[in-house]
Each structure stands twice: as C-alpha cells, then as structure tokens.
Design a protein around this motif. Sequence first.
Motif, PDB file in Angstrom:
ATOM      1  N   MET A  26       0.835  -1.205   0.000  1.00 44.72           N
ATOM      2  CA  MET A  26       0.000   0.000   0.000  1.00 44.72           C
ATOM      3  C   MET A  26       0.870   1.257   0.000  1.00 44.72           C
ATOM      4  O   MET A  26       0.564   2.229  -0.697  1.00 44.72           O
ATOM      5  CB  MET A  26      -0.938   0.005   1.206  1.00 44.72           C
ATOM      6  N   ASP A  27       1.947   1.228   0.749  1.00 43.06           N
ATOM      7  CA  ASP A  27       2.852   2.370   0.804  1.00 43.06           C
ATOM      8  C   ASP A  27       3.478   2.621  -0.567  1.00 43.06           C
ATOM      9  O   ASP A  27       3.570   3.760  -1.020  1.00 43.06           O
ATOM     10  CB  ASP A  27       3.935   2.123   1.858  1.00 43.06           C
ATOM     11  N   ALA A  28       3.881   1.550  -1.253  1.00 42.16           N
ATOM     12  CA  ALA A  28       4.479   1.684  -2.585  1.00 42.16           C
ATOM     13  C   ALA A  28       3.474   2.266  -3.575  1.00 42.16           C
ATOM     14  O   ALA A  28       3.830   3.088  -4.424  1.00 42.16           O
ATOM     15  CB  ALA A  28       4.990   0.334  -3.076  1.00 42.16           C
ATOM     16  N   ILE A  29       2.221   1.868  -3.475  1.00 42.11           N
ATOM     17  CA  ILE A  29       1.193   2.334  -4.409  1.00 42.11           C
ATOM     18  C   ILE A  29       0.803   3.781  -4.124  1.00 42.11           C
ATOM     19  O   ILE A  29       0.637   4.582  -5.047  1.00 42.11           O
ATOM     20  CB  ILE A  29      -0.056   1.423  -4.348  1.00 42.11           C
ATOM     21  N   THR A  30       0.657   4.130  -2.861  1.00 48.31           N
ATOM     22  CA  THR A  30       0.103   5.444  -2.515  1.00 48.31           C
ATOM     23  C   THR A  30       1.140   6.556  -2.402  1.00 48.31           C
ATOM     24  O   THR A  30       0.762   7.725  -2.340  1.00 48.31           O
ATOM     25  CB  THR A  30      -0.704   5.366  -1.203  1.00 48.31           C
ATOM     26  N   ASN A  31       2.404   6.232  -2.393  1.00 46.09           N
ATOM     27  CA  ASN A  31       3.438   7.274  -2.346  1.00 46.09           C
ATOM     28  C   ASN A  31       3.892   7.598  -3.759  1.00 46.09           C
ATOM     29  O   ASN A  31       4.477   6.764  -4.438  1.00 46.09           O
ATOM     30  CB  ASN A  31       4.632   6.832  -1.489  1.00 46.09           C
ATOM     31  N   GLY A  32       3.602   8.805  -4.192  1.00 41.40           N
ATOM     32  CA  GLY A  32       4.003   9.245  -5.516  1.00 41.40           C
ATOM     33  C   GLY A  32       2.869   9.159  -6.521  1.00 41.40           C
ATOM     34  O   GLY A  32       1.748   8.778  -6.201  1.00 41.40           O
ATOM     35  N   GLU A  33       3.199   9.538  -7.748  1.00 40.07           N
ATOM     36  CA  GLU A  33       2.228   9.516  -8.834  1.00 40.07           C
ATOM     37  C   GLU A  33       2.653   8.493  -9.874  1.00 40.07           C
ATOM     38  O   GLU A  33       3.823   8.137  -9.979  1.00 40.07           O
ATOM     39  CB  GLU A  33       2.122  10.897  -9.484  1.00 40.07           C
ATOM     40  N   TRP A  34       1.678   8.057 -10.657  1.00 36.11           N
ATOM     41  CA  TRP A  34       1.882   7.031 -11.670  1.00 36.11           C
ATOM     42  C   TRP A  34       1.476   7.563 -13.037  1.00 36.11           C
ATOM     43  O   TRP A  34       0.611   8.432 -13.135  1.00 36.11           O
ATOM     44  CB  TRP A  34       1.038   5.798 -11.340  1.00 36.11           C
ATOM     45  N   ILE A  35       2.088   7.012 -14.072  1.00 38.07           N
ATOM     46  CA  ILE A  35       1.700   7.318 -15.446  1.00 38.07           C
ATOM     47  C   ILE A  35       1.395   6.007 -16.168  1.00 38.07           C
ATOM     48  O   ILE A  35       1.861   4.939 -15.758  1.00 38.07           O
ATOM     49  CB  ILE A  35       2.791   8.098 -16.207  1.00 38.07           C
ATOM     50  N   VAL A  36       0.604   6.098 -17.220  1.00 35.06           N
ATOM     51  CA  VAL A  36       0.344   4.935 -18.068  1.00 35.06           C
ATOM     52  C   VAL A  36       1.487   4.854 -19.069  1.00 35.06           C
ATOM     53  O   VAL A  36       1.633   5.720 -19.928  1.00 35.06           O
ATOM     54  CB  VAL A  36      -1.010   5.044 -18.793  1.00 35.06           C
ATOM     55  N   GLU A  37       2.297   3.832 -18.921  1.00 38.03           N
ATOM     56  CA  GLU A  37       3.413   3.632 -19.842  1.00 38.03           C
ATOM     57  C   GLU A  37       2.956   2.874 -21.094  1.00 38.03           C
ATOM     58  O   GLU A  37       3.407   3.161 -22.197  1.00 38.03           O
ATOM     59  CB  GLU A  37       4.537   2.870 -19.141  1.00 38.03           C
ATOM     60  N   SER A  54      -1.427  11.816 -15.198  1.00 41.09           N
ATOM     61  CA  SER A  54      -0.791  11.212 -14.028  1.00 41.09           C
ATOM     62  C   SER A  54      -1.895  10.786 -13.070  1.00 41.09           C
ATOM     63  O   SER A  54      -3.006  11.327 -13.094  1.00 41.09           O
ATOM     64  CB  SER A  54       0.185  12.170 -13.348  1.00 41.09           C
ATOM     65  N   PHE A  55      -1.577   9.802 -12.245  1.00 37.27           N
ATOM     66  CA  PHE A  55      -2.569   9.205 -11.360  1.00 37.27           C
ATOM     67  C   PHE A  55      -2.032   9.150  -9.940  1.00 37.27           C
ATOM     68  O   PHE A  55      -0.876   8.812  -9.716  1.00 37.27           O
ATOM     69  CB  PHE A  55      -2.932   7.798 -11.837  1.00 37.27           C
ATOM     70  N   LYS A  56      -2.894   9.482  -9.005  1.00 31.72           N
ATOM     71  CA  LYS A  56      -2.551   9.438  -7.588  1.00 31.72           C
ATOM     72  C   LYS A  56      -3.521   8.512  -6.874  1.00 31.72           C
ATOM     73  O   LYS A  56      -4.727   8.735  -6.880  1.00 31.72           O
ATOM     74  CB  LYS A  56      -2.622  10.852  -6.995  1.00 31.72           C
ATOM     75  N   PHE A  57      -2.999   7.440  -6.302  1.00 29.48           N
ATOM     76  CA  PHE A  57      -3.776   6.490  -5.514  1.00 29.48           C
ATOM     77  C   PHE A  57      -3.635   6.888  -4.050  1.00 29.48           C
ATOM     78  O   PHE A  57      -2.522   7.017  -3.542  1.00 29.48           O
ATOM     79  CB  PHE A  57      -3.222   5.071  -5.701  1.00 29.48           C
ATOM     80  N   ASN A  58      -4.752   7.063  -3.369  1.00 29.53           N
ATOM     81  CA  ASN A  58      -4.735   7.442  -1.956  1.00 29.53           C
ATOM     82  C   ASN A  58      -5.138   6.260  -1.084  1.00 29.53           C
ATOM     83  O   ASN A  58      -5.936   5.412  -1.499  1.00 29.53           O
ATOM     84  CB  ASN A  58      -5.692   8.617  -1.727  1.00 29.53           C
ATOM     85  N   SER A  59      -4.610   6.239   0.125  1.00 29.25           N
ATOM     86  CA  SER A  59      -4.849   5.112   1.028  1.00 29.25           C
ATOM     87  C   SER A  59      -6.313   5.004   1.468  1.00 29.25           C
ATOM     88  O   SER A  59      -6.747   3.957   1.931  1.00 29.25           O
ATOM     89  CB  SER A  59      -3.940   5.199   2.255  1.00 29.25           C
ATOM     90  N   ASN A  60      -7.090   6.073   1.284  1.00 32.79           N
ATOM     91  CA  ASN A  60      -8.511   6.035   1.669  1.00 32.79           C
ATOM     92  C   ASN A  60      -9.401   5.485   0.552  1.00 32.79           C
ATOM     93  O   ASN A  60     -10.623   5.522   0.657  1.00 32.79           O
ATOM     94  CB  ASN A  60      -8.984   7.423   2.104  1.00 32.79           C
ATOM     95  N   GLY A  61      -8.798   5.001  -0.547  1.00 36.19           N
ATOM     96  CA  GLY A  61      -9.566   4.408  -1.630  1.00 36.19           C
ATOM     97  C   GLY A  61      -9.953   5.370  -2.735  1.00 36.19           C
ATOM     98  O   GLY A  61     -10.616   4.986  -3.691  1.00 36.19           O
ATOM     99  N   THR A  62      -9.525   6.627  -2.615  1.00 39.02           N
ATOM    100  CA  THR A  62      -9.792   7.569  -3.692  1.00 39.02           C
ATOM    101  C   THR A  62      -8.633   7.551  -4.682  1.00 39.02           C
ATOM    102  O   THR A  62      -7.511   7.176  -4.354  1.00 39.02           O
ATOM    103  CB  THR A  62     -10.016   9.000  -3.173  1.00 39.02           C
ATOM    104  N   LEU A  63      -8.939   7.978  -5.893  1.00 34.57           N
ATOM    105  CA  LEU A  63      -7.989   7.959  -6.997  1.00 34.57           C
ATOM    106  C   LEU A  63      -8.237   9.211  -7.820  1.00 34.57           C
ATOM    107  O   LEU A  63      -9.387   9.584  -8.051  1.00 34.57           O
ATOM    108  CB  LEU A  63      -8.234   6.692  -7.830  1.00 34.57           C
ATOM    109  N   LEU A 128       1.606   0.538 -15.648  1.00 33.08           N
ATOM    110  CA  LEU A 128       1.795   1.799 -14.965  1.00 33.08           C
ATOM    111  C   LEU A 128       3.247   1.912 -14.509  1.00 33.08           C
ATOM    112  O   LEU A 128       3.850   0.912 -14.121  1.00 33.08           O
ATOM    113  CB  LEU A 128       0.888   1.892 -13.728  1.00 33.08           C
ATOM    114  N   ARG A 129       3.757   3.114 -14.549  1.00 33.58           N
ATOM    115  CA  ARG A 129       5.137   3.379 -14.095  1.00 33.58           C
ATOM    116  C   ARG A 129       5.088   4.525 -13.113  1.00 33.58           C
ATOM    117  O   ARG A 129       4.376   5.513 -13.317  1.00 33.58           O
ATOM    118  CB  ARG A 129       6.006   3.702 -15.301  1.00 33.58           C
ATOM    119  N   LYS A 130       5.867   4.408 -12.036  1.00 35.03           N
ATOM    120  CA  LYS A 130       5.940   5.493 -11.049  1.00 35.03           C
ATOM    121  C   LYS A 130       6.646   6.681 -11.685  1.00 35.03           C
ATOM    122  O   LYS A 130       7.659   6.524 -12.335  1.00 35.03           O
ATOM    123  CB  LYS A 130       6.662   5.043  -9.800  1.00 35.03           C
ATOM    124  N   LYS A 131       6.042   7.835 -11.529  1.00 33.92           N
ATOM    125  CA  LYS A 131       6.545   9.073 -12.123  1.00 33.92           C
ATOM    126  C   LYS A 131       7.795   9.545 -11.420  1.00 33.92           C
ATOM    127  O   LYS A 131       7.954   9.415 -10.248  1.00 33.92           O
ATOM    128  CB  LYS A 131       5.432  10.125 -12.009  1.00 33.92           C
TER     129      LYS A 131
END
Length: 131
Positions: A26-37, A54-63, A128-131
């Motif tokens: 969860m920490d890896a997913i929610t820290n930082g932003e992602w792009i569609v590679e 760019s995409f931001k996944f939040n620990s509360n389930g929002t995106l 997805l790739r971390k930005k």
Amino acid sequence: MTGLLALLFSVSCKKAIEKKVQNQIMDAITNGEWIVEQYFEADQNQSGQFLGYSFKFNSNGTLTGSIGSASTDGSWVPNTNDYTILSDFPAAGDPLKKLNGLWKIKDSYWDYVKAEMTTANGIKILKLRKK
C-alpha cells in the motif's frame, strides 16, 4: 501445551508478517504519482491516449487522474490476496473510463505494475510506471 503455544505463535507471526507486506504494498502504491506507460486493447496500442496523464492512488480508496490543471476523481479497491485492483472513474469519458474495471496484477515492482483485464472485446493490458 508447548505445541499449542508454538502453533498460536506461528499463526500470530504469520499474520503479522502478512500485514507488514500488505502495508509495504500500500505504501508503494500510494506514495508518488503514476503514469500509463502502455495500454493495449485487443492488441491495439492505445498508449498515446494517456500522454500527459498522471494518477494518484490514496490510502482512503480515492484515486485522481490529472492532465494539466484538470483532474477527475475516482476510486480504487486493492485486493492483495487476489492480486487485483478494482478501479472506477464514474464520471469520466475517454480515455479514463477505459481504466474502469477489475485488473489482475501480472507483474509488479516498487516502480511499475503490469495488469490485465479480460473483457467481451478481448484482453486489455495496462502498464503503470511510477513518475
């Protein structure tokens, strides 16, 4: 009695380790932003539709999906046991609505995720790739 204590300790340790792994994921997913590679639908490369997003996944389930100053809110539900992510941008048009659905994680590391979704029109592939 010793065997029972060892079993309880073993089960407790296993659950603690599983929880630690889930927290790290969860920490890896929610820290930082992602792009569609990469994004493919039925062998058609449609990655270009996601350029600039760019995409931001939040620990509360929002995106949030953002391009420039515009952003679209959505939600996501991870399942670390099944290696799936359910994503939904309910008010989105193309290309974000293409990301709606249940994605099966096929490969991942701290800075990328490769997932697939089977639909009536074929298989969608998302990387997805971390930005």
